[in-house]
Each structure stands twice: as structure tokens, then as C-alpha cells.
Motif scaffolding. Structure first.
Motif, mmCIF file in Angstrom:
data_model
loop_
_atom_site.group_PDB
_atom_site.id
_atom_site.type_symbol
_atom_site.label_atom_id
_atom_site.label_comp_id
_atom_site.label_asym_id
_atom_site.label_seq_id
_atom_site.Cartn_x
_atom_site.Cartn_y
_atom_site.Cartn_z
ATOM 1 N N UNK A 1 0.826 -1.211 0.000
ATOM 2 C CA UNK A 1 0.000 0.000 0.000
ATOM 3 C C UNK A 1 0.860 1.261 0.000
ATOM 4 N N UNK A 2 2.005 1.213 0.668
ATOM 5 C CA UNK A 2 2.905 2.365 0.670
ATOM 6 C C UNK A 2 3.427 2.621 -0.749
ATOM 7 N N UNK A 3 3.726 1.555 -1.488
ATOM 8 C CA UNK A 3 4.151 1.723 -2.885
ATOM 9 C C UNK A 3 3.038 2.379 -3.692
ATOM 10 N N UNK A 4 1.817 1.961 -3.460
ATOM 11 C CA UNK A 4 0.698 2.570 -4.179
ATOM 12 C C UNK A 4 0.567 4.057 -3.833
ATOM 13 N N UNK A 5 0.730 4.395 -2.553
ATOM 14 C CA UNK A 5 0.659 5.815 -2.160
ATOM 15 C C UNK A 5 1.721 6.623 -2.896
ATOM 16 N N UNK A 6 2.916 6.046 -3.050
ATOM 17 C CA UNK A 6 4.006 6.764 -3.722
ATOM 18 C C UNK A 6 3.646 7.096 -5.163
ATOM 19 N N UNK A 7 2.953 6.177 -5.839
ATOM 20 C CA UNK A 7 2.613 6.423 -7.235
ATOM 21 C C UNK A 7 1.336 7.243 -7.390
ATOM 22 N N UNK A 8 0.387 7.041 -6.478
ATOM 23 C CA UNK A 8 -0.916 7.681 -6.630
ATOM 24 C C UNK A 8 -0.944 9.111 -6.111
ATOM 25 N N UNK A 9 -0.243 9.371 -5.015
ATOM 26 C CA UNK A 9 -0.404 10.665 -4.344
ATOM 27 C C UNK A 9 0.839 11.549 -4.359
ATOM 28 N N UNK A 10 1.974 10.988 -4.768
ATOM 29 C CA UNK A 10 3.206 11.780 -4.815
ATOM 30 C C UNK A 10 3.731 11.839 -6.236
ATOM 31 N N UNK A 11 3.770 10.688 -6.869
ATOM 32 C CA UNK A 11 4.129 10.649 -8.280
ATOM 33 C C UNK A 11 5.450 11.327 -8.578
ATOM 34 N N UNK A 12 5.435 12.168 -9.614
ATOM 35 C CA UNK A 12 6.662 12.820 -10.060
ATOM 36 C C UNK A 12 6.954 14.112 -9.319
ATOM 37 N N UNK A 13 6.124 14.465 -8.340
ATOM 38 C CA UNK A 13 6.489 15.593 -7.479
ATOM 39 C C UNK A 13 7.754 15.237 -6.696
ATOM 40 N N UNK A 14 7.947 13.943 -6.426
ATOM 41 C CA UNK A 14 9.174 13.447 -5.807
ATOM 42 C C UNK A 14 9.408 12.030 -6.316
ATOM 43 N N UNK A 15 10.159 11.878 -7.417
ATOM 44 C CA UNK A 15 10.384 10.544 -7.983
ATOM 45 C C UNK A 15 11.060 9.581 -7.012
ATOM 46 N N UNK A 16 11.742 10.109 -5.990
ATOM 47 C CA UNK A 16 12.398 9.243 -5.024
ATOM 48 C C UNK A 16 11.402 8.505 -4.127
ATOM 49 N N UNK A 17 10.169 8.994 -4.062
ATOM 50 C CA UNK A 17 9.175 8.374 -3.183
ATOM 51 C C UNK A 17 8.967 6.907 -3.546
#
Length: 437
Positions: A287-303
Motif C-alpha cells: 500500500x505504501x508503494x501505491x501511495x508513492x505512485x498515486x499521491x506523490x508521483x513525479x512531485x518526488x520521484x524518489x518516493x
């Protein structure tokens, strides 16, 4: 057999759990449910009107659902019949329905209390409908699961759902005080230990009384327990949490929204709640991986990199050390700049692909491995971007029938600020080259 014991007076001398001995005798004694049984409560009003109606009691364990159902039968002079969905089948239900119709024929109503009603399948739930409609029974079903998901719409349309709330600390304190009065002895607990035990009860009055019994059994004369001793004695009751049911979805939703809302403290709290309840850490890592792609995305690619690294770290370390990597990723995501631009762009692209079918890409970007394809214009006029100024040709890569579309709109936050400027620069170059003769 139990009736014979009762007649002989043996049942009253047999040991009963404290929770059973302290079961309220009137609705006024029920604690923590004033919205239902208080002076202006929903059930109080129904009793006063003389029309109870079929009901679904929804709430956590130990909040008084069974007790209130029994007391309602007394308040209304109904015959009280209790069954459990775990042990009862259609044959037993049919027998109960016939008995209820017999009572109705002599002027007595039947209040049928069904515990764990959500465990009945669809056909079993449907069997209640005729006797509810003809008035042979007044149904009260109790469930710890969300009725919207677990009960048939037809059954729900014929019953009102009343929500029982988990007991707050004040209500649990009342339960314990009543137990001390009944037992004529105080709980041998220091104030901090008493507060800890109230929290351990987790809003469950029955659990609070069970804990109290354990403490009294363990105490030697004159012994007073502190918080650490209490935890050793009762081995701490696990929080109410079913990984396949609503508690699971409520907490993962809370975690996701806290991360999205950039609140690292709340995010850690809900993560800890799920770890403490025994949730699979790999489920949380996914779920944390999904949050990184869904809610942060390319605003911080390191997420996404950090989220995946947390999953790998847990795989490598296992429990309990691996949970810290997931917690670290949650903190990073909660404090990262947020953007769902990539997520929105992907949804737009999928919608576009489904709506417009199998459109042919423009021939200039198609390979031409055969003479026929070359003669058809495949690859003709393609500009190799690395040979162009700024490594940008500005060609139109969209199907001719569709034309150029705008799907990705980067935000002005984090790394997407740079992407936004870059795309604006390319748009400027493209427009200039389109205007060249």
C-alpha cells in the motif's frame, strides 16, 4: 437439561462469569448507549410509541447488543427467542417461525434475536422476510460487520439499523465501579494500571469485566499491581481488528488519507495500529508503494524508490526490524510534496484508449522493414530527435484521427515544477517549428 438444573436450584449456585452476573436488569443500567436507551434515545422513543419494529443492532463486541435485545422483550412483553447464526440452520428457523405463528394466534408477539446475523447466507436471510412481513416475528439481528455489505437489501429494507458505540473510558469506568460494588472489593490496581486496563478493554464492556476477573484471581492479599505487572498478568488483550473485515479497511483508509494529507504523526499512528493488530507488513508495504505512485508521483520521484526499498528491506530483515523501514517510508511519503498528476494522466489515457479504439499511429513513427511498407510511406519524414536542435523535433506523434491531446498536467510542486517548465519550453519550440515555412 438446563431447565431441570434451574428447577433444582443448581444453576444459581454454578459459577457464572462476572460479565453474566453483572448483566443489566433494566435499560437504564446499560452504559455507553445513551443515544439509544437514554431519555431521548431511539429505542426509548420506540418503546414509548408502542411500535418497536424489526431492528439490526450494529456495533463492536461487548457494547450491549444482546443485553438490550433481551430487555426489549421484557419492556414489550414479547416472547424472547434467541438463536445464533453460527449454529442454526433453515430447519431450526422454520420451526421457530411456526412457533411464532402459534403465539401470534393467541395474541402474543415474538421477539427473535439473531446473533451474528451476517453469518447467515442470502437464502437464510431471505427466509426471514415472510414472517417479518406478516408480523409473526419482530426481528432483532446483531452484527459486528457493516450491514450495508453483509446483509441483503431486502432484509435491510424491512428493518432499521441502530448503531451501538464502543464504550468510552467513562463508560468502562462505570462498568468497573459496578463490578467493585458487586464484589465488595476494589480492584488491586495503581491509578496508572487502572487507566491502562481501561484502554486494554478497547471499548468492550465484557472484556473489561473479564480483565477485572483476571486481576482479582492473580492478586494476593494486600497486593497492588502497577501497569507493567498488569500487562504480564493479563497478557494484554488484542485490539478489535479483523484483517478481512471493516476494521481493516477503516485503518488502511485512515493511513492512506493521513499520508495524502501530509500528516506524518497521524500516518505513523495508524501504521502502528495496524502493526499492533497483527496486519501483514507486506500488505502495508504494498500500500505504501501505491501511495508513492498515486499521491506523490513525479512531485518526488524518489518516493517510489524509497517505498520499494522499504519493501525489500522488510523482505531482507523480517519482523520486527523490518517494520522500521516501512515506518521510515511512511514518514518520507507523508512529508513529500504531493501530486496526483501522473495518476490523473494515466486515467485520462485509459479513458481515451477505450473510447477511440484501435487508431493507427502516424506513419512517420512506424518502422518500414519491407519495401511495400516503405512505398506506403511508413517512416517517411521521421526526424531523429537527437539530431535536432535541443534534441527536440516537435513532431506530432498522435493518430491523425485523434489529434494532439493534453493528458499530463504537472503541478508547481517539487520536481514537477521542473517538468512543468520543461514541457512549457518544448511547447514553445513546437509552436515555433510548426510555424516555420
Amino acid at each position: 437439561m438446563s431447565d431441570l438444573f434451574a428447577v433444582a436450584g443448581l444453576e444459581t449456585t454454578a459459577p457464572h462469569p462476572l460479565a453474566d452476573r453483572l448483566r443489566p436488569k433494566t435499560l437504564a443500567e446499560v452504559v455507553g448507549q445513551d443515544h439509544l436507551v437514554g431519555p431521548e434515545g431511539a429505542l426509548t422513543r420506540r418503546i414509548a410509541s408502542g411500535s418497536l419494529g424489526s431492528l439490526i443492532f450494529w456495533g463492536p463486541p461487548g457494547t450491549g447488543k444482546t443485553t438490550v435485545a433481551r430487555l426489549l422483550a421484557h419492556e414489550t412483553n414479547f416472547a424472547f427467542v434467541q438463536v445464533s447464526a453460527i449454529f442454526s440452520g433453515v430447519a431450526e428457523l422454520k420451526k421457530l417461525f411456526e412457533e411464532a405463528r402459534g403465539r401470534r394466534a393467541i395474541g402474543q408477539g415474538t421477539l427473535l434475536f439473531v446473533d451474528e446475523i451476517h453469518r447467515f447466507n442470502r437464502a437464510q436471510q431471505d427466509s426471514f422476510l415472510p414472517v417479518m412481513e406478516d408480523g409473526a416475528i419482530t426481528l432483532i439481528g446483531a452484527t459486528t460487520e457493516n450491514p450495508s455489505f453483509e446483509l441483503n437489501a431486502a432484509l435491510l429494507s424491512r428493518a432499521s439499523v441502530l448503531t451501538f458505540r464502543a464504550l468510552d473510558e467513562e463508560a468502562i469506568e462505570k462498568v468497573l465501579s459496578r463490578a467493585e460494588t458487586h464484589e465488595a472489593r476494589p480492584l488491586p490496581l495503581e491509578p496508572a494500571a487502572r487507566a491502562a486496563m481501561i484502554r486494554m478493554a478497547d471499548g468492550d464492556g465484557r472484556a473489561a469485566l473479564t480483565l477485572a476477573e483476571e486481576v482479582w484471581r492473580a492478586a494476593s492479599p494486600g497486593e497492588i499491581f502497577g501497569a507493567e505487572q498488569l500487562a504480564e498478568i493479563v497478557q494484554r488483550r488484542a485490539p478489535i481488528y479483523d484483517k478481512a473485515q471493516e476494521g481493516h479497511y477503516n485503518l488502511i483508509s485512515a493511513l492512506h488519507k493521513a499520508v495524502r494529507g501530509s500528516d506524518p504523526d497521524a500516518s505513523l499512528y495508524y501504521l502502528a495500529r495496524m502493526f499492533d493488530a497483527g496486519e501483514d507488513p507486506l500488505f502495508l508495504a504494498r500500500r505504501v508503494v501505491r501511495m508513492a505512485t498515486e499521491d506523490i508521483g513525479l512531485a518526488d520521484p524518489q518516493a517510489l524508490v524509497i517505498a520499494n526499498a522499504a519493501k525489500d528491506a522488510y523482505d531482507f530483515l523480517g519482523s520486527p526490524e523490518g517494520e522500521l523501514a516501512i515506518a521510515q517510508a511512511v514518514i518520507y511519503l507523508a512529508t513529500a510534496p504531493k501530486s496526483n498528476a501522473a495518476y490523473v494522466a494515466y486515467q485520462r489515457a485509459m479513458r481515451l484508449a477505450k473510447e477511440h479504439g484501435s487508431l493507427m499511429p502516424p506513419k512517420i513513427i512506424l518502422n518500414a522493414p519491407t519495401k511495400l511498407m516503405k512505398s506506403e510511406g511508413y517512416g517517411s519524414g521521421y526526424a531523429y530527435d537527437h539530431d535536432e536542435p535541443d534534441a527536440f523535433s516537435g513532431q506530432d506523434y498522435w493518430p491523425e484521427a485523434l489529434g494532439r491531446q493534453k493528458l499530463y498536467a504537472p503541478t508547481a510542486r517539487g520536481f514537477e515544477r521542473d517538468l512543468r517548465e520543461r514541457l512549457a519550453y518544448w511547447a514553445k519550440l513546437r509552436k515555433a517549428r510548426e510555424q516555420e515555412p
